[in-house]
Design a protein around this motif. Sequence first.
Motif, PDB file in Angstrom:
ATOM      1  N   SER A  45      33.419  34.549  39.957  1.00  0.00           N
ATOM      2  CA  SER A  45      33.085  34.159  41.327  1.00  0.00           C
ATOM      3  C   SER A  45      32.105  32.990  41.323  1.00  0.00           C
ATOM      4  O   SER A  45      31.111  32.994  40.594  1.00  0.00           O
ATOM      5  CB  SER A  45      32.464  35.336  42.073  1.00  0.00           C
ATOM      6  OG  SER A  45      31.966  34.872  43.310  1.00  0.00           O
ATOM      7  N   PHE A  83      42.412  41.451  40.676  1.00  0.00           N
ATOM      8  CA  PHE A  83      41.417  40.896  41.607  1.00  0.00           C
ATOM      9  C   PHE A  83      40.350  41.924  41.937  1.00  0.00           C
ATOM     10  O   PHE A  83      40.655  43.075  42.246  1.00  0.00           O
ATOM     11  CB  PHE A  83      42.131  40.470  42.896  1.00  0.00           C
ATOM     12  CG  PHE A  83      41.173  40.104  44.012  1.00  0.00           C
ATOM     13  CD1 PHE A  83      40.565  38.858  44.050  1.00  0.00           C
ATOM     14  CD2 PHE A  83      40.880  41.005  45.031  1.00  0.00           C
ATOM     15  CE1 PHE A  83      39.672  38.520  45.070  1.00  0.00           C
ATOM     16  CE2 PHE A  83      39.998  40.678  46.064  1.00  0.00           C
ATOM     17  CZ  PHE A  83      39.391  39.431  46.075  1.00  0.00           C
ATOM     18  N   GLU A 118      40.982  45.600  43.261  1.00  0.00           N
ATOM     19  CA  GLU A 118      39.778  46.457  43.240  1.00  0.00           C
ATOM     20  C   GLU A 118      38.925  46.021  44.421  1.00  0.00           C
ATOM     21  O   GLU A 118      38.221  45.013  44.349  1.00  0.00           O
ATOM     22  CB  GLU A 118      39.024  46.251  41.915  1.00  0.00           C
ATOM     23  CG  GLU A 118      39.735  46.779  40.686  1.00  0.00           C
ATOM     24  CD  GLU A 118      39.711  48.300  40.602  1.00  0.00           C
ATOM     25  OE1 GLU A 118      38.900  48.933  41.299  1.00  0.00           O
ATOM     26  OE2 GLU A 118      40.522  48.852  39.844  1.00  0.00           O
TER      27      GLU A 118
END
Length: 471
Positions: free
Chosen positions: A156, A202, A226
């Motif tokens: 991320s 994901f 998830e």
Amino acid sequence: NIKNMTVIDVESSTPEKHTAAEMVSTARRAFNTGKTKSYEFRTQQLRNVKRFLKEVGPELCAALEADFRKPEQEIYILEIEVLIAEADHFISHLKDWMKPEKPEKPLLNIFDKIRIYSDPLGVVLVIGAWNYPVLLTIGPVLGAIAGGNCCIIKPSEVSLRTAQVMCNKLPHYLDQDCFPVFLGGIPETTDLLKQKFDYIFFTGSPQIGKIIHAAAAKNLTPCTLELGGKSPTYMDSSANIEIATRRILWGKFANCGQTCVAPDYLLCDKEVERKFLHYAEKIITEFFGADVKQSKDFPRIINERNFIRVVNLLKNQKKAIGGQIDAQDLFIHPTILVDVKPDDDIMQEEIFGPILPIITVNNPEEAIEFINAREKPLALYVFSNHTATKELFLSNTSSGGVCINDTIMHVGVETLPFGGVGNSGMGNYHGKRSFDTFVHKKSVLFKSFFSLGEKAQETRYPPYSKNKTDF
Ligand code: NAD
């Protein structure tokens, strides 16, 4: 500088810039050579991940401290050590997992050999979340490696410094063609998702999960999603309320409430609430000292956008404990709200911050009705000493997982699958389930030319006649 934290300069942070298409086609070529399939290659790469975690651990901690003041000990206990143990578990079981399975033979196949092969899928994509960025990015990658795949790793961009450390350092440990790190925000990830993958794993919000699922559907790519949601907690008067309060508050305030399986809200009667608040005051001081802001063990909200969102949820609420905020520091004091109504804003979305609302219910049936009127949660917590109450929740609610008389700890049991249901996700992983996620279970029937076997099966050949089928 909050604004700069969310802006990605892909040019300067990726050591060698590759487009999404280039990365995927390089990985595809590498997969087609077959090099990822051998036991030796897989275990070597798993060992390299372990080395990365050990050697780069201090740098990851520094990055996470800079990203949102995550405490070093929490990073080691909840991320790095968990991954090292998981990698060890994979290394010691991989040989067995890779062996073709021998299912039970039906009578009709008595002369045959039947096997289930665990085939690598090909080039897979792992997209991680920012809140436990090392664990949630590298965890699924271990499964992808163990399954014999190539894997594009997309951390991320929200915990940017940690993503940069992974991007700069992982290529020194892992095969660069097979396991490239892709750094980027929403536009770059949107582009990445146009590529054809053999699997997408994901971790993130249900909202973005829908975007991922839709992108995957274009290529019929299977996914694990998830996701998150509001994980309910119920407590009755039979529980040891002091211990229960400590466990609930640890689950809620670890990582400043930014945990997918954090207890989102508490359901209990007014008497239990009174006792809970009595202990909570004491336990918050025990955890973080008299001045929480000075505690090195209490992180901050990840960014300004989330800070504003969480602070807005406090509006018009009755604060039994906490409520103090500092916008400059993205600090929100551990907070407990009472007399919260089911249609208040705070009950409409996952809180993802250090706020625990209490909703009054008078019995377990009312709590179950409340839970079942909402989306299926990722976790459910029940604090009770009554077997009948535990059973009542287990048989009348649906959630990704359940932890009785504790919070979060079920996620660390490596032989239990971890994943959501309904709005909290699809698929699961950890331990052997991670391996199974990243392989195709290929059914294989071996026949011989043994004449007795041929005789036994002659009913399938025309001309069909009653004589052949009447035994
Ligand atoms: P998020 O959904 O905003 O982002 C997750 C990932 O998706 C990031 O890598 C991000 O770059 C990418 N992304 C964001 N917008 C995108 C878009 N429009 N198109 C393509 N990709 C996009 O989630 P988050 O804020 O990182 O994490 C918080 C959420 O994740 C919470 O809901 C939490 O419960 C959930 N979560 C779930 C688990 C789990 O294991 N089930 C673990 C941690 C967090």
